[in-house]
Every structure is written in structure tokens, then in C-alpha cells.
Scaffold this motif. Structure first.
Motif, short mmCIF file in Angstrom:
data_model
loop_
_atom_site.label_atom_id
_atom_site.label_comp_id
_atom_site.label_asym_id
_atom_site.label_seq_id
_atom_site.Cartn_x
_atom_site.Cartn_y
_atom_site.Cartn_z
N ALA A 106 23.92 2.96 24.79
CA ALA A 106 22.46 2.45 24.18
C ALA A 106 21.32 2.76 25.16
CB ALA A 106 22.58 1.01 23.82
N GLY A 107 21.99 2.41 26.42
CA GLY A 107 20.98 2.77 27.66
C GLY A 107 20.46 4.17 27.64
N MET A 108 21.59 5.19 27.71
CA MET A 108 21.33 6.38 27.53
C MET A 108 20.36 6.88 26.42
SD MET A 108 24.74 8.14 28.98
CE MET A 108 25.33 7.75 30.68
N ALA A 110 18.27 5.23 24.80
CA ALA A 110 16.90 4.77 25.04
C ALA A 110 16.26 5.61 25.93
CB ALA A 110 16.87 3.52 25.76
N VAL A 111 16.92 6.16 26.94
CA VAL A 111 16.37 7.37 27.76
C VAL A 111 15.86 8.63 26.92
CG1 VAL A 111 16.75 9.02 29.73
CG2 VAL A 111 16.99 6.48 29.90
N ASP A 112 16.85 9.02 26.46
CA ASP A 112 16.69 10.15 25.47
C ASP A 112 15.54 10.00 24.64
OD1 ASP A 112 18.90 11.23 26.87
OD2 ASP A 112 20.46 11.10 25.07
N GLU A 114 13.03 7.78 24.70
CA GLU A 114 11.98 7.20 25.35
C GLU A 114 11.69 5.72 24.46
OE1 GLU A 114 10.48 7.01 28.35
OE2 GLU A 114 11.69 8.71 29.04
N THR A 115 12.78 5.07 24.25
CA THR A 115 12.42 3.74 23.34
C THR A 115 13.14 2.45 23.90
OG1 THR A 115 12.55 3.06 21.18
CG2 THR A 115 14.60 3.99 21.85
N GLY A 116 12.91 1.42 23.35
CA GLY A 116 13.53 0.24 24.08
C GLY A 116 14.88 -0.25 23.48
N ILE A 117 15.63 -1.04 24.40
CA ILE A 117 16.83 -1.50 24.23
C ILE A 117 16.97 -2.83 24.37
CG2 ILE A 117 17.57 -0.35 26.13
CD1 ILE A 117 20.28 -1.35 24.20
#
Lengths: 346, 260
Positions: A106-108, A110-112, A114-117
Motif C-alpha cells: 500500500a505504501g508503494m 500511495a507513491v505511485d 501520490e495519495t494517502g495511506i
């Protein structure tokens, strides 16, 4: 559709964690409230059965990325495929269970995107078009309301056992759509697997029996003659103590936990540690044996539904949290409990 | 090997944490190096001791965070960097990962980045994989053992401790590694180490220094932080003439209360 909810079905080599179905349950609720669909997403090889199961547990349909390339979980390849699917589906929310693997994934994503986790949520409400979540911080010493007001999708991981397990309904049907799996480079290669160490997983367990430093204090035991070193004798004693705890756990179908003091003293491997620097658990029943109740330990198990404490010290902090207590020697009480449960459950 | 350990300063886990006027406080308890990060620093030092090279420790945070960096220096790290900028206040992992990746790029020639698996304060546990994602490096998370490290062949093999099993994973270097407690036993800072650390200069890098012309605004909102409702449990002490009697009463009570 913006109102849709994607639910990622977490599994290792085809065996889904039960919490995945809890996530499907939450996904179905959220989708219903928003007038969208709950769509399960399954990545792996030979995992169509998981997609079917997700539908039985409440998903409206499922996306299935089934390919030999996805046989092993490798974070970069899984994240690449999942990011692509999320972009295409354009959901409002993507739900995950909470595990080391899903946090990484999920962290990755979020980066892809550009959103929040928001990891490890224990409650939610829908407010102003966003999911207003509640999650523990400082290992549950405090709670926080957290929201992703603007960015979409909202990536949320739900805590195991915090939400109801939906009933499996074999009569439910839904479309399982096979999707093309793009060629994504895996930056690591899985060269083997090892067992988790047997027994019941702590986070999924309905009952946990835990031991603390007190498990090594059995005065009635004398170590074998070949164990002469004081530390080795202590560990030998502790192992006999944990054997008693293990027997009680076995009768109850429970997982074995431990305090940090027991782990740091070398009595039992770290995988069993409950607390702020171990696993945070909330079983239906938590039996604390010879655990005084340091704040770090309490932080990791305070949300257990019923706590039973067995301790020699009547002033041990664990009794403040316990529903039932026995002031006494765990080496007498634990085997007696094992026997009593064995009779009752027979 | 050029090794980086990333750390955060947190409230001590023994602290009673409370919230007053929306501010989180650990009372009189000291701020410490995030306990998970001690394992990251230790693994970085052991890697250097086995392979040669140098260990830099980096933190993103306010001036106070220098104390956490000093603890890592006292354990034996060779250099420290504090990434600090008012613009980072209230930031979240999306921006943090960008900043740390920016710092790694500025340092250049890094072979390995170590993180603790999570932090004991906000426990998001996503920063290591986000940094790896931004760098385009392999993410090796929840590592319980480094099985093999081959600097010449630029490869690393590790054992990952997942909840439901262990994976043995091989990747190329450079890589981002997050570690679990099982990996080692962190050393205590030595007296000499503490003295040395107290004299070391810790350079400060601003957002602009690491190539962030604009720090992304936080994407998460935190409308409320509160103490969990106090659970008023009255502990019922079960007594009896023998362990068997106590056990039997306990089982009966658990059944009555529908726990079982």
C-alpha cells in the motif's frame, strides 16, 4: 466508477489471511453506502478460488490477475500490477488487511498514485465524502481520527479482528474478470520459503495464552546435571514453563504469546512477542501467565475482549486490566486450567 | 560499502502518553531513538564491521532529533545528517519519503539503506517501502537475517519475516532494507562513543538542500487525537482451596460470561 471500493485479497502462496474476508465485509458496506461496487482484487498464480471466495464473502465482482509471473509475492511487481489496476478502475477507496506485506504494498501504491495511506484502522464513518477513520497511535495509548480529505483513492488497511467477519454465502455470484498482467520488473527474487514456526498466528488468534518472565521461576524444578551455567538453567526452567503454557494453548486452540521480558531473556523467539515492539493483538480471550503488565505489554493487548491474569503478586498492574484473576503460582494454576478446560471442552 | 541508517526520535515506550489541547505529550519521559531503529543502526554497524565502509545516520525532524542522532553516533556511526526545515512540520510519509530519497540522491553512491520496520509513535510502517519506490531500488522489508551480502557482485540475500511464513529473497544492490527485532541485539553506546558523539558536528540539510523546491502538503488530515475511553474493569479474583478448584471455578465463570 468513483464510488467503487477495491479490496485487495492478501495471501501468501494461495492461502488468504482470514482478515481478507473482514476487509471484503468493510468494502461491501462502504460500497453500498456510496452506491458503488465492492470489487475484490486477487494477484497470484492459480488463485481463481480466492476470487470466488471473495464473492461469497460479499464482493460484487472480482479482478483476477493470474500469471506465473505473480507466483511469489515480490513487492515491486505486485505494486506495479496493482497500481495499474487501481488507475484503470478509479475507485474511491482501496482496502487492504494489515500485515507487513500490505503495508509495503500500500505504501508503494500511495507513491505511485501520490495519495494517502492510513494503516491499521479500527473504526470508520463516512463524513463529507471521505472515510473518517479511527486508528491507534502509540500502540493504543492514544487514538487518532485520520482522514484523506482530497486525494483519491483513499488507501486504508484494516486491523485484523476489528471488523466483523461476514458469513460465507455459497449462493452469491459475481463476475470474475481476468485481467492482462503487464510485464513489470521484479527487483527481487524469492529463492525459498520457510515455515512461520507452526502454531496459530498471533494476530488472527481468537484466544492467546501468554507467558512472562515469571515462567522461569518454578522453584520445584531442578535442571538436569549437564545444564550447569546459571543462564542456561534459567532458560531451561523457562522452557518448562512455556511447555505448560503451550499445553493450555493447545487445549484452547490458542496462540502462544510472550512479554518482552520473556523474549529479551531468551525464553522464546521474538515472533511470539506481544506489545508495543511486538504484535498488537485483540483476541476474545487473553490469558496472561506470570506477566506483571508493563505499560509496553498492556499497550499491545489492552483491546482483548476478556483478560485473565495469573500472577503471584496481587499488586501486579495486569490485574487492573483483567476481568478475572488468580493470585497464585502459575505452575500450579496453568496445568489445573489445562485439565479443567480439557474436561469442559471434551 | 556506503551504508545509511535512517532513524526517528520518539517518545520512550515506557512513557504514559497523553494529549492536552491537541498536543501529544510523553510527560517527563525522555525522547529516545525509536526502538526499532536501534536494530537498523546495529545492522548497519555490523555490516560495516564485516565488509568495511562507513555508516551515516540520518534523521528528518526538528533540532531535538539531534539527540537521537547522537545516540546512533555513540553506538559507532561515522557521520550524521539532520534533514530539518520548518516546511516539514506536520508532514506525512508521502513527503517524508520524498525527502529521504532526495537526501540519498544528494549523498550519492549509497549501497544499503537500513530502516526499522516501523516507529513506535504513529506506527505507519510505510516509509521504507516508499523510499525504495521513489529511488527505484528493491524494497527488502521485515528482514530477520541477512543471509549473504556480496558487495563485489552487488547482491544481497535476506530472510523476510512475514506474519504467515518466511521468504528468502535475493536482490541487487543498492537496496532498502527494513529490519525486525529478531535480526540482532543492539549494542549500548560506549563511554568513549558518547564522548566522541558529543563533540561531533551534525550538518543540517534544508528542503532546498535535498532538491525539494516545494515540500508537498500533507495529504492526511488529523481532525482529532484522544485518549481511548478508560475501560473500568473490576477484576474478579477467583479463589479456592486447591488449584483444581480454582481452575474449575474459572472455567465455569468464563462459560457463564460467554467468553467460551
Amino acid at each position: 466508477m468513483a464510488a467503487d471500493v477495491l479490496v485487495y485479497i492478501d495471501h501468501l502462496t494461495g492461502i488468504a489471511s482470514p482478515a481478507s474476508w473482514e476487509a471484503v465485509g468493510v468494502g461491501a458496506q462502504l460500497a453500498k453506502a456510496a452506491g458503488g461496487k465492492a470489487i475484490a482484487v486477487v494477484l497470484g498464480e492459480g488463485v481463481e478460488a480466492l476470487a470466488q471466495l471473495a464473492i461469497r464473502y460479499g464482493a460484487d465482482e472480482a479482478l483476477l490477475a493470474d500469471s506465473p509471473a505473480l507466483k511469489d509475492f515480490t513487492p515491486e511487481r505486485y505494486a506495479g500490477v496493482l497500481s495499474g489496476l487501481v488507475k484503470e478502475a478509479g475507485p474511491d477507496v482501496v482496502l487492504f488487511t494489515t500485515s507487513g506485506r500490505t503495508r509495503e504494498l500500500a505504501g508503494m501504491i500511495a507513491v505511485d498514485l501520490e495519495t494517502g495511506i492510513i494503516p491499521d484502522i479500527v473504526a470508520y464513518e463516512v463524513k463529507d465524502g471521505a472515510v473518517l477513520t479511527t486508528r491507534p497511535i502509540y500502540a493504543g495509548k492514544l487514538m487518532a481520527k485520520v482522514v484523506i480529505p482530497e486525494r483519491r483513492p483513499q488507501l486504508l488497511t484494516i486491523r485484523t479482528r476489528a471488523f466483523p467477519m461476514p458469513a460465507e454465502d455459497a449462493s452469491r455470484s459475481g463476475e470474475v474478470r481476468r485481467v492482462d498482467v503487464p510485464d513489470v520488473e521484479a527487483l527481487s527474487e524469492v529463492v525459498g520459503y520457510k515455515e512461520a514456526g507452526g502454531g496459530v498466528s498471533l494476530t488472527d488468534a481468537g484466544i492467546i495464552v501468554s507467558g512472562g518472565r515469571g515462567v522461569s521461576n518454578n522453584p520445584k524444578l531442578s535442571p538436569p546435571a549437564n545444564v550447569t551455567d546459571a543462564k542456561e538453567q534459567e532458560i531451561w526452567r523457562a522452557q518448562q514453563g512455556f511447555a505448560l503454557i503451550g499445553e493450555l494453548a493447545q487445549v484452547l486452540g490458542a496462540a502462544v504469546g510472550a512479554s518482552r521480558a520473556a523474549v529479551d531473556s531468551g525464553y522464546i523467539p521474538y515472533a511470539h512477542q506481544v506489545g508495543q515492539t511486538g504484535r498488537v493483538v485483540s483476541p476474545d480471550l487473553y490469558v496472561a501467565c506470570g506477566i506483571s503488565g508493563a505499560i509496553q505489554h498492556l499497550a499491545g493487548m489492552r483491546t482483548s475482549k476478556t483478560i485473565v491474569a495469573i500472577n503471584k503478586d496481587p499488586d501486579a498492574p495486569i490485574f487492573k486490566l483483567a476481568r478475572f484473576g488468580v493470585v497464585g503460582d502459575l505452575f500450579d494454576i496453568v496445568p489445573a486450567l489445562t485439565e479443567a478446560f480439557r474436561k469442559k471442552l471434551a | 560499502l556506503n551504508i545509511l541508517a535512517c532513524v526517528k526520535q520518539t517518545i520512550d515506550t515506557a512513557a504514559t502518553v497523553s494529549v492536552e489541547d491537541g498536543k501529544i505529550s510523553g510527560g517527563e519521559s525522555p525522547l529516545v531513538l525509536n526502538p526499532w531503529d536501534e536494530f537498523a543502526v546495529e545492522e548497519a554497524l555490523r555490516t560495516k564491521e564485516a565488509q568495511g565502509g562507513q555508516v551515516t545516520v540520518l534523521s528528518l525532524g526538528p533540532q531535538d532529533a539531534k539527540e537521537a542522532l547522537k545516540q546512533a553516533l555513540a553506538m559507532g556511526c561515522d557521520a550524521a545528517i539532520l534533514v530539518t526545515d520548518p516546511a516539514f512540520e506536520g508532514t506525512d510519509s508521502l513527503a517524508t519519503s520524498k525527502a529521504i530519497a532526495g537526501a540519498v540522491n544528494k549523498m550519492g553512491e549509497i549501497d544499503l539503506v537500513f530502516f526499522g520496520r516501523t516507529t513506535v509513535d504513529y506506527d505507519t510502517g510505510v516509509t521504507p517501502s516508499q523510499v525504495a519506490r521513489r529511488l527505484g531500488w528493491p524494497s527488502l522489508s521485515l528482514v530477520a537475517a541477512v543471509v549473504e551480502l556480496d558487495p563485489a557482485g552487488k547482491s544481497i540475500t535476506v530472510e523476510r519475516m512475514l506474519e504467515d511464513g518466511r521468504q528468502v529473497v535475493r536482490s541487487r544492490l543498492p537496496a532498502v532494507v527494513s529490519v525486525v527485532k529478531e535480526i540482532n541485539e543492539p549494542r549500548y553506546p560506549s563511554f568513549m562513543g558518547i564522548r566522541k558523539a558529543s563533540r561531533m558536528e551534525i550538518p543540517e540539510w534544508s528542503a532546498a538542500d535535498i532538491g525539494l523546491t516545494e515540500v508537498p502538503a500533507a495529504v492526511l488530515g488529523w481532525p482529532d487525537v484522544f485518549a481511548p475511553p478508560k475501560v473500568e474493569t473490576h477484576c474478579e479474583i477467583i479463589e479456592g482451596g486447591s488449584p483444581a478448584e480454582i481452575a474449575s471455578k474459572m472455567v465455569d465463570r468464563l462459560v457463564e460470561e460467554k467468553v467460551l
